[in-house]
Write a protein that holds these residues in place. Structure first.
Motif, short mmCIF file in Angstrom:
data_model
loop_
_atom_site.label_atom_id
_atom_site.label_comp_id
_atom_site.label_asym_id
_atom_site.label_seq_id
_atom_site.Cartn_x
_atom_site.Cartn_y
_atom_site.Cartn_z
N SER A 595 0.83 -1.19 0.00
CA SER A 595 0.00 0.00 0.00
C SER A 595 0.87 1.24 0.00
O SER A 595 2.06 1.21 0.31
CB SER A 595 -0.93 0.01 1.23
N ALA A 597 0.66 5.18 1.59
CA ALA A 597 -0.11 5.95 2.57
C ALA A 597 0.72 7.14 3.02
O ALA A 597 1.96 7.15 2.90
CB ALA A 597 -0.47 5.06 3.77
N SER A 601 0.33 8.19 8.95
CA SER A 601 -1.09 7.87 8.95
C SER A 601 -1.31 6.55 9.67
O SER A 601 -0.38 5.76 9.86
CB SER A 601 -1.64 7.79 7.53
N ALA A 602 -2.55 6.31 10.11
CA ALA A 602 -2.87 5.08 10.82
C ALA A 602 -2.59 3.86 9.95
O ALA A 602 -2.61 3.94 8.71
CB ALA A 602 -4.33 5.10 11.25
N ASN A 604 -4.32 1.37 9.24
CA ASN A 604 -5.42 0.90 8.37
C ASN A 604 -5.84 1.93 7.34
O ASN A 604 -6.88 1.79 6.71
CB ASN A 604 -6.62 0.49 9.22
N GLN A 605 -5.04 2.98 7.15
CA GLN A 605 -5.36 4.01 6.17
C GLN A 605 -4.36 3.94 5.02
O GLN A 605 -3.16 3.71 5.24
CB GLN A 605 -5.33 5.40 6.82
N TYR A 606 -4.82 4.18 3.82
CA TYR A 606 -3.95 4.14 2.64
C TYR A 606 -4.64 4.87 1.51
O TYR A 606 -5.84 5.13 1.55
CB TYR A 606 -3.65 2.69 2.23
N SER A 607 -3.84 5.19 0.46
CA SER A 607 -4.41 5.82 -0.74
C SER A 607 -4.77 4.77 -1.77
O SER A 607 -5.85 4.79 -2.35
CB SER A 607 -3.42 6.84 -1.33
#
Length: 832
Positions: A595, A597, A601-602, A604-607
């Motif tokens: 991933s 991100a 960032s956390a 479990n967050q991604y672009s």
């Protein structure tokens, strides 16, 4: 004595007279010559004058009284009748007039009453005439007919007639008739005792009108039975109207007296009547109807096996909701039954028989609403027992699947169970329905020991039709696997074991509970079983779990989980929105992914992301916003398990648009571009100042370069926009275009043909078709610019020989009109 009589008479008669609102009365006084006769030495006229004088002193003020006299003025004149004082006249005037009367003439008694009645008729109100006379009518031939005519004429009055010292039968009859025809009272007096008795009779107050009494009527089914609340019609012997039962007790207001009531039941037309007296108190009259006798018949086989379903033929003269065919012991009450089925339609009813052998009774049970349960028909039936047989291996492995061949009735809910030997019926470890056929497939218990196969009839646990012993022996299992594995990897575990339907191989932390594990694989998929290892390094345990029961672990083996070698390789910088190829090394678990991100960032967050299962390198689309980001290797889709990271710098994309400066309304133009060409990038045309997500038309860049774009249908100046990744808020480039009507567009156009690319600094051959006017030229212009890098006049020949720029990149070839300096034809070219 007569004086006392008159006083009492007037006073006592005054009670009903005065009780009438606004009543009017006239005293008719006999002044004929006979009134000079004496009673005890006193003239009758004198006694009358004294009594009337006293009466006038006692009458209520609201009582209106008048005075009529006859025979007081002339002798032998039947018309000597005079209403001296009209009703309502002053009392003093009446007393004076009475005292002035001197008896002289005849006795026109009837005409005097008529004259008094006529004087009262003006207001049509109730009134009373009091006649005091001592002789027979001497003028009118028929006093009775005259009184009757007055009543028929509507004169609402009552005539009270007083006769005294009178013995002529004809005179008495005349006076009686006159009083009777007008509803009045006739009195005579010959001595004191008779006078007293007459006064008591007259003085008695009239009986009040009787008041209606509320009488409630109800009907019951037999004595002390339930009330019947519907289906009845009530009637009364002295009342032509009938009353249908409104759904409960009925009530009527009746005057005192004797009555007869009848209740008719519509269902069977049975009726019952009763006589009753109505007195002063409300009462309830209850009629008792007999029980309705209905008939039914049933017919079925006389003998059948237990639990069988038989057809019962039935008929009934009346079917109530709730009627049923039951099976019961002969000594059971009507409401009791072993089994039953409700009757419906007219077809035979299927009835399932009890599971206990013996003699039973088939019954037609009537359940009419409001009526006790009743047996209308019966038939005896004998139920015979059934013995079922079971065949199976004498010994099976714990948890193993095995077959049992059976022979039995196969009723809907029959099943074969496996129970501990000696345990009471109704208890079992496993079971299989017989509806699945013979042989039945069962699973042996996990605990070894002596058991029993049981054939259970129709789901009734206490009716076992057949038994067979069976022994369950313990199973063994073994596991073979490497001593060490990488975290997240799938390890192939070879196994030996019973391979029951739900046996599985699990991996769990050492000393964890039996029902806890990280992952598992069923043995039904064969040996070896592929088991995914945990993501956290440590010492774990492989377990063979029997039949899905975590408390039955048949074999274990330790395995050490070590961290996997993970690495990411990618450029340090990438263009926003571009697709970057990332080389990776890692466990490649099923859901591992790479991933991108924002840094910090956390987890479990991604672009964006790409699964590793697609191989290395993984293509990951970069964010549209420039900045510093992080590439992450995420294990098994668990954002908390990031095994490796790498920083990547995202820079803004260099986007250039090239298009004609103007075009005709509704036409299509070619727009060349240089940009990231993300999957959802598009080029749109929109009004200047419109919102980012508004446009008149658009084309995806994925359709090629240049793209064909339709111009608006209205003339004006518009913007051509390059929108990144379908996000209208990410406009990476803009260019204006003028849209004109066809009449305002340049008439001339040109077509250019050249190679798609050319080396830097070399000559580009451009074949052209155009007007070749004065000043026309072929120019090469950097994409998105209006300043030519080189220009060659068309007059120099065709093809035009134009030098390629020395800087590699994307350019546009234009045919420039010498008339207005506008491009009338173009095509892209790449300089290498």
């Amino acid at each position: 004595m007569f004086r006392n009589f008159l006083i009492a008479l007037f006073c006592l008669l005054a009670t009903p007279i005065y009780s009438q609102d606004s009543s009017r009365a006239i005293l008719v006084l006999d002044a004929s010559g006979s009134m000079w006769g004496q009673i005890d030495g006193t003239a009758k006229i004198t006694i009358a004058q004294d009594v009337i004088g006293d009466l006038l002193q006692t009458l209520p003020e609201q009582q209106q009284l008048g005075l009529t006299a006859y025979g007081h003025r002339r002798k032998g004149d039947c018309t000597d009748i005079e209403t001296i004082i009209e009703p309502g006249g002053p009392r003093a005037d009446i007393a004076k007039a009475v005292n002035a009367i001197k008896p002289k003439g005849k006795t026109p008694m009837t005409d005097a009453v008529i004259a008094a009645a006529n004087s009262l008729r003006f207001t049509e109100e109730k009134a009373t005439v009091i006649l005091v006379s001592d002789g027979i009518e001497t003028c009118h031939p028929d006093p009775c007919a005259a009184a009757r005519a007055l009543e028929e004429a509507g004169v609402d009055f009552t005539a009270h007639v007083v006769g005294f010292n009178i013995s002529d039968p004809e005179a008495i009859a005349q006076m009686q008739c006159l009083a009777a025809e007008t509803g009045g009272t006739f009195l005579t007096a010959d001595n004191a005792d008779e006078l007293a008795e007459a006064l008591v009779t007259v003085a008695a107050a009239p009986e009040p009108e009787p008041e209606p009494v509320q009488i409630t009527f109800a009907a019951t089914l037999e004595v002390n039975g339930p009330e019947i609340n519907s289906g009845l019609v009530w009637s009364f012997a002295n009342d032509a109207a009938e009353m249908s039962d409104p759904g409960g007790d009925i009530t009527r207001a009746l005057l005192p007296g004797e009555y007869q009531v009848t209740a008719l039941r519509l269902e069977d037309e049975a009726s019952v009547s009763a006589s009753f007296f109505v007195e002063k108190l409300n009462k309830r009259v209850v009629l008792v109807l007999p029980k309705i006798i209905h008939k039914a018949e049933i017919s079925a086989v006389a003998q059948s096996p237990i639990g069988a379903t038989i057809d019962v033929i039935w008929s009934a003269d009346k079917v109530n909701k709730g009627d049923l065919i039951s099976v019961a012991s002969p000594d059971q009450r009507p409401i009791a039954q072993a089994t039953y089925s409700y009757v419906k339609g007219s077809e035979p009813i299927a009835v399932t028989l009890p599971l206990i052998p013996g003699d039973y009774e088939l019954r037609y049970i009537s359940k009419a609403r409001g009526v006790a349960v009743e047996i209308l028909a019966t038939q005896m039936i004998t139920l015979t027992d059934i013995v079922a047989t079971l065949e199976a291996a004498g010994e099976v492995g714990a948890g193993a699947a095995f077959e049992a061949v059976w022979d039995g009735p196969d009723y809907k809910n029959d099943f074969i169970s496996v129970a501990v030997a000696g345990e009471k019926d109704g208890k079992y470890s496993t079971y299989s329905y017989t509806r699945k056929g013979s042989p039945a497939t069962l699973t042996a218990p996990l605990e070894s020991g002596t058991y029993e196969l049981r054939y259970v009839a129709n789901g009734a646990h206490d009716r076992v039709l057949g038994r067979r012993p069976i022994t369950v022996v313990a199973n063994t299992a073994s596991l073979k696997a490497p001593d060490q594995a990488f975290s997240g990897n799938v390890v192939k575990v070879e196994w030996l074991g019973p391979d029951n339907q739900n046996d599985y191989i699990s991996v769990a932390a050492v000393d964890s509970a039996a029902n806890q594990y990280s992952n598992y694989a069923y043995t039904r998929k064969g040996s070896p079983a592929g088991v995914k290892m945990p993501l956290d390094p440590g010492i774990y345990e492989l377990r063979y779990v029997a039949n899905g029961n975590p408390d039955k672990v048949l074999a274990t083996r330790q395995i050490s989980i070590v961290a996997a070698e993970v690495s990411l390789s990618a450029p340090g910088e990438a263009i926003a929105g571009s697709n970057v190829a990332i080389e990776w090394l890692g466990p490649d678990n099923q859901n591992d992914h790479i991933s991108v991100a924002a840094v910090d960032s956390a987890a479990n967050q991604y672009s964006n992301y790409a699964y590793t299962r697609k191989g290395s390198p993984a293509g990951v689309k970069m964010p549209l916003e420039p900045g510093t980001y992080e590439l992450r290797y995420v294990a098994n889709g668990n954002p908390d398990q990031v095994l490796e990271t790498r920083v990547i710098n995202i820079v803004a994309a260099n986007v250039v648009l090239d298009a004609p400066q103007q075009g005709v309304v509704g036409s299509k133009i070619d727009v060349s571009y240089e940009g990231p060409d993300n999957q959802n990038d598009y080029i749109s045309v929109a009004e200047i100042g419109s919102e980012a997500n508004k446009y008149t038309s658009y084309t995806y860049t994925s359709r090629g370069n240049p793209v064909s774009l339709k111009l608006p249908d209205l003339a004006g100046t518009y913007l051509i926009r390059y929108v990144a990744n379908g996000n209208p808020h990410k406009v990476l480039a803009r260019r204006s275009v003028k849209v004109v009507e066809a009449s305002a567009a340049p008439a001339a156009t040109a077509i250019l043909e050249a190679a798609d690319s050319a080396p830097a600094g070399q000559v580009i051959e451009v074949f052209w078709v155009g007007p070749d006017g004065d000043g026309d030229a072929i120019a090469v212009v950097p994409l998105g610019s209006t300043t030519p890098s080189a220009k060659v006049a068309t007059g120099n020949g065709n093809p035009a020989q134009i030098p390629a720029p020395g800087e590699p990149g994307k350019y546009m070839l234009h045919y420039i009109s010498g008339a207005d300096g506008v491009s009338i034809g173009s095509r892209p070219v790449t300089v290498n």
